[in-house]
Motif scaffolding. Structure first.
Motif, mmCIF file in Angstrom:
data_model
loop_
_atom_site.group_PDB
_atom_site.id
_atom_site.type_symbol
_atom_site.label_atom_id
_atom_site.label_comp_id
_atom_site.label_asym_id
_atom_site.label_seq_id
_atom_site.Cartn_x
_atom_site.Cartn_y
_atom_site.Cartn_z
ATOM 1 N N LEU A 246 -4.575 8.464 -2.762
ATOM 2 C CA LEU A 246 -5.694 8.468 -3.720
ATOM 3 C C LEU A 246 -5.689 7.205 -4.563
ATOM 4 O O LEU A 246 -4.632 6.773 -5.043
ATOM 5 C CB LEU A 246 -5.590 9.646 -4.692
ATOM 6 C CG LEU A 246 -6.176 10.952 -4.186
ATOM 7 C CD1 LEU A 246 -5.109 11.828 -3.625
ATOM 8 C CD2 LEU A 246 -6.895 11.657 -5.315
ATOM 9 N N GLY A 247 -6.852 6.664 -4.742
ATOM 10 C CA GLY A 247 -7.041 5.574 -5.690
ATOM 11 C C GLY A 247 -7.997 6.093 -6.753
ATOM 12 O O GLY A 247 -9.107 6.531 -6.426
ATOM 13 N N THR B 23 -2.742 4.518 -8.183
ATOM 14 C CA THR B 23 -2.719 4.448 -6.716
ATOM 15 C C THR B 23 -1.460 5.164 -6.236
ATOM 16 O O THR B 23 -0.350 4.767 -6.589
ATOM 17 C CB THR B 23 -2.724 2.985 -6.238
ATOM 18 O OG1 THR B 23 -1.735 2.236 -6.944
ATOM 19 C CG2 THR B 23 -4.070 2.326 -6.454
ATOM 20 N N PHE B 24 -1.648 6.220 -5.480
ATOM 21 C CA PHE B 24 -0.480 6.991 -5.042
ATOM 22 C C PHE B 24 -0.766 7.698 -3.714
ATOM 23 O O PHE B 24 -1.925 7.873 -3.319
ATOM 24 C CB PHE B 24 -0.062 8.010 -6.116
ATOM 25 C CG PHE B 24 -1.145 8.989 -6.496
ATOM 26 C CD1 PHE B 24 -2.120 8.645 -7.426
ATOM 27 C CD2 PHE B 24 -1.200 10.262 -5.916
ATOM 28 C CE1 PHE B 24 -3.129 9.543 -7.778
ATOM 29 C CE2 PHE B 24 -2.198 11.163 -6.273
ATOM 30 C CZ PHE B 24 -3.165 10.800 -7.207
ATOM 31 N N GLN C 269 -0.887 -2.327 -6.194
ATOM 32 C CA GLN C 269 -0.930 -2.451 -4.735
ATOM 33 C C GLN C 269 -1.475 -3.835 -4.415
ATOM 34 O O GLN C 269 -2.456 -4.270 -5.011
ATOM 35 C CB GLN C 269 -1.888 -1.427 -4.133
ATOM 36 C CG GLN C 269 -1.350 -0.034 -4.041
ATOM 37 C CD GLN C 269 -2.200 0.862 -3.146
ATOM 38 O OE1 GLN C 269 -1.673 1.637 -2.387
ATOM 39 N NE2 GLN C 269 -3.501 0.771 -3.253
ATOM 40 N N TRP D 82 -9.023 -1.615 -0.684
ATOM 41 C CA TRP D 82 -9.193 -0.858 -1.922
ATOM 42 C C TRP D 82 -8.691 -1.722 -3.075
ATOM 43 O O TRP D 82 -7.529 -2.084 -3.142
ATOM 44 C CB TRP D 82 -8.416 0.457 -1.862
ATOM 45 C CG TRP D 82 -8.576 1.280 -3.111
ATOM 46 C CD1 TRP D 82 -7.671 1.392 -4.128
ATOM 47 C CD2 TRP D 82 -9.710 2.084 -3.487
ATOM 48 N NE1 TRP D 82 -8.168 2.221 -5.111
ATOM 49 C CE2 TRP D 82 -9.422 2.660 -4.738
ATOM 50 C CE3 TRP D 82 -10.935 2.369 -2.877
ATOM 51 C CZ2 TRP D 82 -10.306 3.504 -5.393
ATOM 52 C CZ3 TRP D 82 -11.817 3.209 -3.525
ATOM 53 C CH2 TRP D 82 -11.508 3.774 -4.769
ATOM 54 N N SER E 164 0.876 -1.181 0.000
ATOM 55 C CA SER E 164 0.000 0.000 0.000
ATOM 56 C C SER E 164 0.908 1.224 0.000
ATOM 57 O O SER E 164 1.897 1.264 0.743
ATOM 58 C CB SER E 164 -0.869 -0.020 1.265
ATOM 59 O OG SER E 164 -1.140 1.295 1.714
ATOM 60 N N THR E 165 0.589 2.208 -0.831
ATOM 61 C CA THR E 165 1.456 3.392 -0.885
ATOM 62 C C THR E 165 1.395 4.167 0.443
ATOM 63 O O THR E 165 2.381 4.758 0.854
ATOM 64 C CB THR E 165 1.043 4.308 -2.052
ATOM 65 O OG1 THR E 165 -0.357 4.580 -1.964
ATOM 66 C CG2 THR E 165 1.357 3.666 -3.394
ATOM 67 N N ASN E 166 0.243 4.153 1.112
ATOM 68 C CA ASN E 166 0.160 4.837 2.398
ATOM 69 C C ASN E 166 1.039 4.147 3.444
ATOM 70 O O ASN E 166 1.744 4.799 4.220
ATOM 71 C CB ASN E 166 -1.291 4.867 2.913
ATOM 72 C CG ASN E 166 -2.038 6.100 2.437
ATOM 73 O OD1 ASN E 166 -1.906 6.490 1.286
ATOM 74 N ND2 ASN E 166 -2.831 6.706 3.296
ATOM 75 N N GLY F 201 -11.329 7.167 -4.518
ATOM 76 C CA GLY F 201 -11.435 7.226 -3.062
ATOM 77 C C GLY F 201 -10.182 7.868 -2.497
ATOM 78 O O GLY F 201 -9.100 7.778 -3.088
ATOM 79 N N ILE F 202 -10.353 8.539 -1.375
ATOM 80 C CA ILE F 202 -9.226 9.251 -0.759
ATOM 81 C C ILE F 202 -9.076 8.784 0.686
ATOM 82 O O ILE F 202 -10.050 8.718 1.434
ATOM 83 C CB ILE F 202 -9.483 10.778 -0.804
ATOM 84 C CG1 ILE F 202 -9.572 11.239 -2.265
ATOM 85 C CG2 ILE F 202 -8.395 11.538 -0.053
ATOM 86 C CD1 ILE F 202 -9.912 12.720 -2.435
ATOM 87 N N GLY G 216 -4.211 -2.721 -0.849
ATOM 88 C CA GLY G 216 -4.642 -1.330 -0.779
ATOM 89 C C GLY G 216 -5.651 -1.120 0.350
ATOM 90 O O GLY G 216 -6.522 -1.958 0.573
ATOM 91 N N LYS G 217 -5.489 -0.008 1.042
ATOM 92 C CA LYS G 217 -6.364 0.275 2.191
ATOM 93 C C LYS G 217 -7.415 1.309 1.820
ATOM 94 O O LYS G 217 -7.107 2.343 1.224
ATOM 95 C CB LYS G 217 -5.541 0.883 3.337
ATOM 96 C CG LYS G 217 -4.498 -0.033 3.896
ATOM 97 C CD LYS G 217 -4.017 0.382 5.257
ATOM 98 C CE LYS G 217 -3.663 1.839 5.421
ATOM 99 N NZ LYS G 217 -3.341 2.209 6.789
ATOM 100 N N GLY G 218 -8.652 1.043 2.207
ATOM 101 C CA GLY G 218 -9.710 2.022 2.046
ATOM 102 C C GLY G 218 -10.014 2.663 3.392
ATOM 103 O O GLY G 218 -9.358 2.349 4.398
ATOM 104 N N ARG G 219 -11.005 3.540 3.418
ATOM 105 C CA ARG G 219 -11.384 4.153 4.686
ATOM 106 C C ARG G 219 -12.128 3.134 5.537
ATOM 107 O O ARG G 219 -12.688 2.175 5.021
ATOM 108 C CB ARG G 219 -12.259 5.382 4.441
ATOM 109 C CG ARG G 219 -11.445 6.510 3.793
ATOM 110 C CD ARG G 219 -12.107 7.864 3.926
ATOM 111 N NE ARG G 219 -13.394 7.908 3.293
ATOM 112 C CZ ARG G 219 -14.488 8.375 3.893
ATOM 113 N NH1 ARG G 219 -14.448 8.826 5.109
ATOM 114 N NH2 ARG G 219 -15.628 8.388 3.240
ATOM 115 N N LYS H 197 -18.685 5.366 -7.939
ATOM 116 C CA LYS H 197 -17.429 5.917 -7.407
ATOM 117 C C LYS H 197 -16.310 5.791 -8.443
ATOM 118 O O LYS H 197 -16.118 4.739 -9.037
ATOM 119 C CB LYS H 197 -17.088 5.129 -6.144
ATOM 120 C CG LYS H 197 -15.959 5.682 -5.336
ATOM 121 C CD LYS H 197 -16.108 5.268 -3.880
ATOM 122 C CE LYS H 197 -14.810 5.378 -3.123
ATOM 123 N NZ LYS H 197 -14.978 5.218 -1.680
#
Ligand code: BTN
Length: 252
Positions: free
Chosen positions: A140-141, A71-72, A51, A62, A28-30, A123-124, A54-57, A120
């Motif tokens: 951001l994805g 994805t960045f 990714q 994600w 995951s970039t985060n 997503g942020i 990937g993580k969502g909220r 959608k």
């Protein structure tokens, strides 16, 4: 740069002349940005072609696909009061403005989901580091070149730039364009505050005057949206009471 051992490196292509690091694959970039805070500087961008986690909220995952999704994560290190909420909001507006250039009419589901109609497109995920260097990680994805077969896996319904305009576009050009929008919006936020975006914010938002359900920490309730405050918060009527909401998940 060596410390990050990325796949490709683009000098001064981040925000405010930060660098752009491109990786073939990251979890995951985060997460990567969080693990490398001392190698990063304000404005650096971490871009993963793929990714794997990937993580969502709100603990969601994600879903993204190599060469189809963007994805960045942008590393932001500006001490501005109230930046937390407003940063993700200007990030969403910057994307809506960029999509407009592609003749896509996007809207924002508060606080920062970017939709086309009810689907959608991006997503942020904004995370903050509570210890030095106290940076913000703006992830951001964006569904850029995703095909139907891939979008089908995503719930709630999703769309992509390609699906909307029936044309594949260059991920790196799109990212470059996005970075220049966000850069100028960040400057404006710092110099004039969120009130400079209020009109734009209202024009992109799909909530004004509506009855919505809002989930705050697992509790869902129905409220009526009365207005947006100049700091980007939501003013609602809950029963007979006026309330101000800074976070939560909205259901239309
Ligand atoms: C959402 O739930 O809507 C937010 C999704 C955010 C996804 C992006 S993809 C790049 C960055 N890295 C992650 O793991 N998540 C964010």
């Amino acid at each position: 740069m060596e410390n990050l051992s990325c796949h490709r490196f683009f000098k001064h292509r981040g925000i405010d002349k930060g660098h752009l690091y491109q990786f073939q694959e990251l979890e995951s970039t985060n997460v990567f940005a969080r693990d490398h805070v001392f190698d990063l500087h304000h404005g650096d961008v971490i871009w993963a072609i793929q990714q794997t986690q990937g993580k969502g909220r709100q603990g969601r995952i994600w879903i993204s696909h190599a060469h189809q999704s963007l994805t960045f994560t942008i590393f932001i290190q500006k001490p501005i009061e109230g930046l937390w909420l407003n940063l993700s909001q200007i990030a969403a507006m910057a994307l809506c403005d960029l999509l407009k250039q592609y003749e896509i009419k996007a809207n924002i589901k508060w606080p920062n989901d970017v939709l086309v109609g009810r689907k959608k497109i991006s997503g942020i995920l904004l995370e903050s580091l509570s210890t030095p260097p106290n940076a913000l990680l703006l992830g951001l994805g964006i569904n850029v070149n995703c095909d139907d077969s891939l979008l089908y896996d995503i719930k709630p319904p999703a769309t992509s730039v390609k699906k909307e305009i029936h044309m594949e576009i260059s991920l790196s050009n799109f990212l470059g364009q996005y970075i220049s929008y966000l850069e100028s919006y960040l400057d404006l936020l710092i110099s004039h505050g969120f009130s400079a975006f209020r009109e734009k914010w209202e024009s992109y938002s799909n909530l004004l005057g509506k009855e919505i359900q809002i989930d705050q920490g697992g509790k869902k309730k129905t409220v009526q949206v009365t207005r947006f405050l100049s700091d980007g918060a939501l003013e609602v009527i809950d029963g007979k009471e006026k309330k101000v909401i800074y976070s939560g998940e909205v259901f239309l």
